[in-house]
Enzyme design. Structure first.
Site, PDB file in Angstrom:
ATOM      1  N   ASP A 166       0.851  -1.194   0.000  1.00 37.25           N
ATOM      2  CA  ASP A 166       0.000   0.000   0.000  1.00 37.25           C
ATOM      3  C   ASP A 166       0.886   1.243   0.000  1.00 37.25           C
ATOM      4  O   ASP A 166       2.099   1.150   0.133  1.00 37.25           O
ATOM      5  CB  ASP A 166      -0.942   0.001   1.219  1.00 37.25           C
ATOM      6  N   ASP A 170       1.466   5.035   1.619  1.00 34.62           N
ATOM      7  CA  ASP A 170       1.145   6.000   2.664  1.00 34.62           C
ATOM      8  C   ASP A 170       1.717   7.360   2.291  1.00 34.62           C
ATOM      9  O   ASP A 170       2.798   7.462   1.714  1.00 34.62           O
ATOM     10  CB  ASP A 170       1.736   5.549   4.014  1.00 34.62           C
ATOM     11  N   ASP A 214      10.042   3.721  12.922  1.00 37.25           N
ATOM     12  CA  ASP A 214      10.738   2.609  13.576  1.00 37.25           C
ATOM     13  C   ASP A 214      12.122   2.327  12.970  1.00 37.25           C
ATOM     14  O   ASP A 214      13.140   2.588  13.597  1.00 37.25           O
ATOM     15  CB  ASP A 214       9.855   1.348  13.637  1.00 37.25           C
TER      16      ASP A 214
HETATM   17  P1  ATP Z   1       4.098  -3.059   5.054  1.00 32.33           P
HETATM   18  O1  ATP Z   1       2.931  -2.182   4.797  1.00 32.33           O
HETATM   19  O2  ATP Z   1       4.790  -3.556   3.859  1.00 32.33           O
HETATM   20  O3  ATP Z   1       3.812  -4.129   6.035  1.00 32.33           O
HETATM   21  P2  ATP Z   1       5.172  -0.676   6.216  1.00 32.33           P
HETATM   22  O4  ATP Z   1       6.581  -0.275   6.523  1.00 32.33           O
HETATM   23  O5  ATP Z   1       4.445   0.159   5.235  1.00 32.33           O
HETATM   24  O6  ATP Z   1       5.216  -2.177   5.779  1.00 32.33           O
HETATM   25  P3  ATP Z   1       3.059  -0.042   8.017  1.00 32.33           P
HETATM   26  O7  ATP Z   1       2.618  -0.796   9.218  1.00 32.33           O
HETATM   27  O8  ATP Z   1       2.155   0.078   6.858  1.00 32.33           O
HETATM   28  O9  ATP Z   1       4.422  -0.724   7.586  1.00 32.33           O
HETATM   29  O10 ATP Z   1       3.507   1.385   8.528  1.00 32.33           O
HETATM   30  C1  ATP Z   1       3.828   2.452   7.650  1.00 32.33           C
HETATM   31  C2  ATP Z   1       4.999   3.244   8.194  1.00 32.33           C
HETATM   32  O11 ATP Z   1       4.650   3.824   9.463  1.00 32.33           O
HETATM   33  C3  ATP Z   1       6.252   2.423   8.494  1.00 32.33           C
HETATM   34  O12 ATP Z   1       7.033   2.266   7.332  1.00 32.33           O
HETATM   35  C4  ATP Z   1       6.932   3.266   9.544  1.00 32.33           C
HETATM   36  O13 ATP Z   1       7.607   4.352   8.976  1.00 32.33           O
HETATM   37  C5  ATP Z   1       5.758   3.798  10.353  1.00 32.33           C
HETATM   38  N1  ATP Z   1       5.417   2.922  11.478  1.00 32.33           N
HETATM   39  C6  ATP Z   1       4.507   1.939  11.489  1.00 32.33           C
HETATM   40  N2  ATP Z   1       4.442   1.318  12.671  1.00 32.33           N
HETATM   41  C7  ATP Z   1       5.335   1.945  13.463  1.00 32.33           C
HETATM   42  C8  ATP Z   1       5.743   1.775  14.805  1.00 32.33           C
HETATM   43  N3  ATP Z   1       5.207   0.820  15.569  1.00 32.33           N
HETATM   44  N4  ATP Z   1       6.695   2.610  15.286  1.00 32.33           N
HETATM   45  C9  ATP Z   1       7.220   3.581  14.504  1.00 32.33           C
HETATM   46  N5  ATP Z   1       6.892   3.762  13.229  1.00 32.33           N
HETATM   47  C10 ATP Z   1       5.964   2.978  12.698  1.00 32.33           C
HETATM   48 MG    MG Z   2       2.386  -0.045   4.667  1.00 35.25          MG
END
Ligand code: ATP
Ligand code: MG
Length: 461
Positions: free
Chosen positions: A60, A62, A144
């Site tokens: 997705d 963001d 993170d």
């Molecule tokens: P995917 O969607 O492929 O699982 P993602 O990195 O996009 O991986 P998401 O959970 O969609 O993960 O979160 C989007 C973004 O928000 C992350 O890339 C990170 O920058 C931030 N983020 C998400 N969860 C946390 C957290 N627990 N602590 C700090 N930052 C976070």
């Molecule tokens: Mg994501």
């Protein structure tokens, strides 16, 4: 909103990175352009940027912006503000949702608990609410992992890196942002699970300083709401790398925090099959995901929790409890105890227990019971579960083979297999009204329907 102390980012111009707009969702681009045209800063951020740079297809997209959620809402009609812990705007395009988050400042410094005027709140170092808006630099540093803190700027198509994420991306390294690793895990213990998830998903190694404290800090997961952990567990086990994730979670002592009863059984197993059973179950699930087939939470949790259920069931049988009661009681006890750690929603907990309760019923092959079982909405899942048990060496493969043959057999052969034909005179005038009397393939279709509903998620309350 930029603060004077912001660090200088590394900015990689369009010509020097691999992100092309043709790989970004049209709707995400629309959101970025509209925000830009309304005078706001707008960036793609997080997993989308990371995956595009790695040449993977993002799950997705963001968006991060300097517009407040209210300002975002003024730009988009198809928009809803959500969330308490993080206030976000969701912009809807049919089934696709683009999440738009306002740049956030870091939470209250580690070690200082409380609530400040702007709405940040921490307790024991854990972030509970986090609505303090900030600069892009602050936003980057509260994420993170460094590879998750890369920004794609719609104003000039450059990639912006405040945390050294590009270097870590090249090295295949997961590194938490900031020097105080323990504080970052304390702020949000789910980051430990995310470390495992991204290590598996991306094939990255966890940087040693972030990896070393995992076993010691694993108990912090006990402070995370059990409902949130359910979501994280699904992300870990339903994304095509569940077996790998399971091994890593066990290695770091994280699995024991999520599934203490199951972990205790696996840790002191006397026979090989509990481990083989879980591994095979996860491996099957991974293969289904990679083949694009549906996977459902009840089956996953039935697999993960089977060993404690089975042991309790055996103990109750030994104590003289009748088999049906013993299974109902064992299922109830194990499922209830699990809720405190990873909360399985009711709509999944019920079918999970049914998969278990059908196991002893599958051992009863005489009379009309097997025909009735074929019509049970959970038959197919229970049969798949039995196959796994047979593969793992827990039950005689002959039992599983019998059920395979029984499903494929014609009515006459079925009657012979169960001895059901001997006791009854054939009915002449009435057709059997039992819907379960169909062929095996009809049974499969019913189950396919069930899986589809369950895979649809929230609807099947
Ligand atoms: P995917 O969607 O492929 O699982 P993602 O990195 O996009 O991986 P998401 O959970 O969609 O993960 O979160 C989007 C973004 O928000 C992350 O890339 C990170 O920058 C931030 N983020 C998400 N969860 C946390 C957290 N627990 N602590 C700090 N930052 C976070
Ligand atoms: Mg994501």
């Amino acid at each position: 909103m930029s603060s004077t102390a912001d660090p200088e980012p590394l900015i990689v111009p369009r010509a020097e990175h691999s992100i092309s707009r043709s790989n970004i969702s049209q709707n995400a681009l629309k959101v970025l352009y509209r925000l830009r045209d309304a005078g706001h800063a707008a960036y793609l951020v997080g997993g989308g940027v990371r995956d595009l740079l790695l040449g993977h297809e993002p799950k997705d997209f963001d968006v991060a912006t300097d517009a407040t959620p209210e300002e975002v809402r003024q730009v988009f009609r198809n928009c809803r503000l959500i969330g308490r812990r993080f206030r976000l705007a969701h912009v809807f395009f049919g089934p696709e949702i683009i999440e738009v988050a306002t740049f956030r400042a870091s939470a209250i410094p580690a070690g200082q608990d409380g609530t400040d005027d702007d709405g940040a709140r921490t307790e024991n170092g854990m972030i509970l609410r986090d609505n303090v808006y900030g600069s892009i630099a602050e936003d980057a540093l509260r994420r993170d992992f460094t590879v998750n803190a890369l920004y794609y700027n719609i104003a000039d198509f450059s990639v912006v890196d405040y945390a050294g994420g590009l270097e870590d991306l090249k090295a295949g390294r997961l590194r938490l942002i900031g020097d105080d690793v323990e504080a970052r895990y304390r702020e949000d213990p789910v980051r430990m699970l995310r470390a495992v998830r991204f290590a598996c998903k991306l094939g990255f190694m966890i940087d040693a300083p972030c990896e070393t404290p995992l076993p010691e800090l694993a108990p912090l997961l006990g402070e995370v709401p059990a409902a949130r952990l359910f979501e994280e567990v699904l992300k870990l086990f339903h994304a095509g790398y569940g077996l790998h994730a399971f091994e890593k979670l066990r290695h770091y002592g994280l699995f024991a925090q999520l599934f203490p009863a199951a972990d205790a059984c696996l840790a002191r197993q006397e026979h090989e099959f509990p481990m083989v059973f879980v591994s095979r179950g996860l491996d099957n699930t991974d293969r289904r995901v990679l083949d694009g087939k549906s996977v459902v939470p009840p089956f996953l949790f039935a697999v993960l929790l089977w060993e404690p259920v089975r042991l309790r069931y055996e103990a109750l049988l030994d104590g003289g409890t009748p088999w049906a009661d013993a299974m109902a009681l064992a299922s109830h006890e194990v499922a209830s105890a699990q809720q405190r750690h990873v909360a399985i929603p009711k709509r999944f907990g019920m079918p999970m227990r049914e998969i278990w309760s059908l196991q002893p019923r599958l051992e009863r092959r005489q009379g009309r019971r097997p025909m009735a079982l074929l019509g049970h909405p959970r038959f197919r899942a229970a049969y798949d579960f039995l196959l796994l048990r047979a593969e793992a060496g827990e039950v005689d493969p002959e039992l599983a083979d019998w059920w395979t043959k029984f499903q494929d057999a014609n009515p006459g052969d079925r009657a012979k297999m169960t001895g059901a034909g001997k006791r009854r005179r054939p009915r002449r005038r009435r057709k059997p009204k039992d819907a379960a009397g169909g062929s095996g393939s009809e049974g499969s279709e019913r189950v396919a329907g069930l899986q589809g509903r369950a895979a649809g998620g929230d609807g099947d309350g």
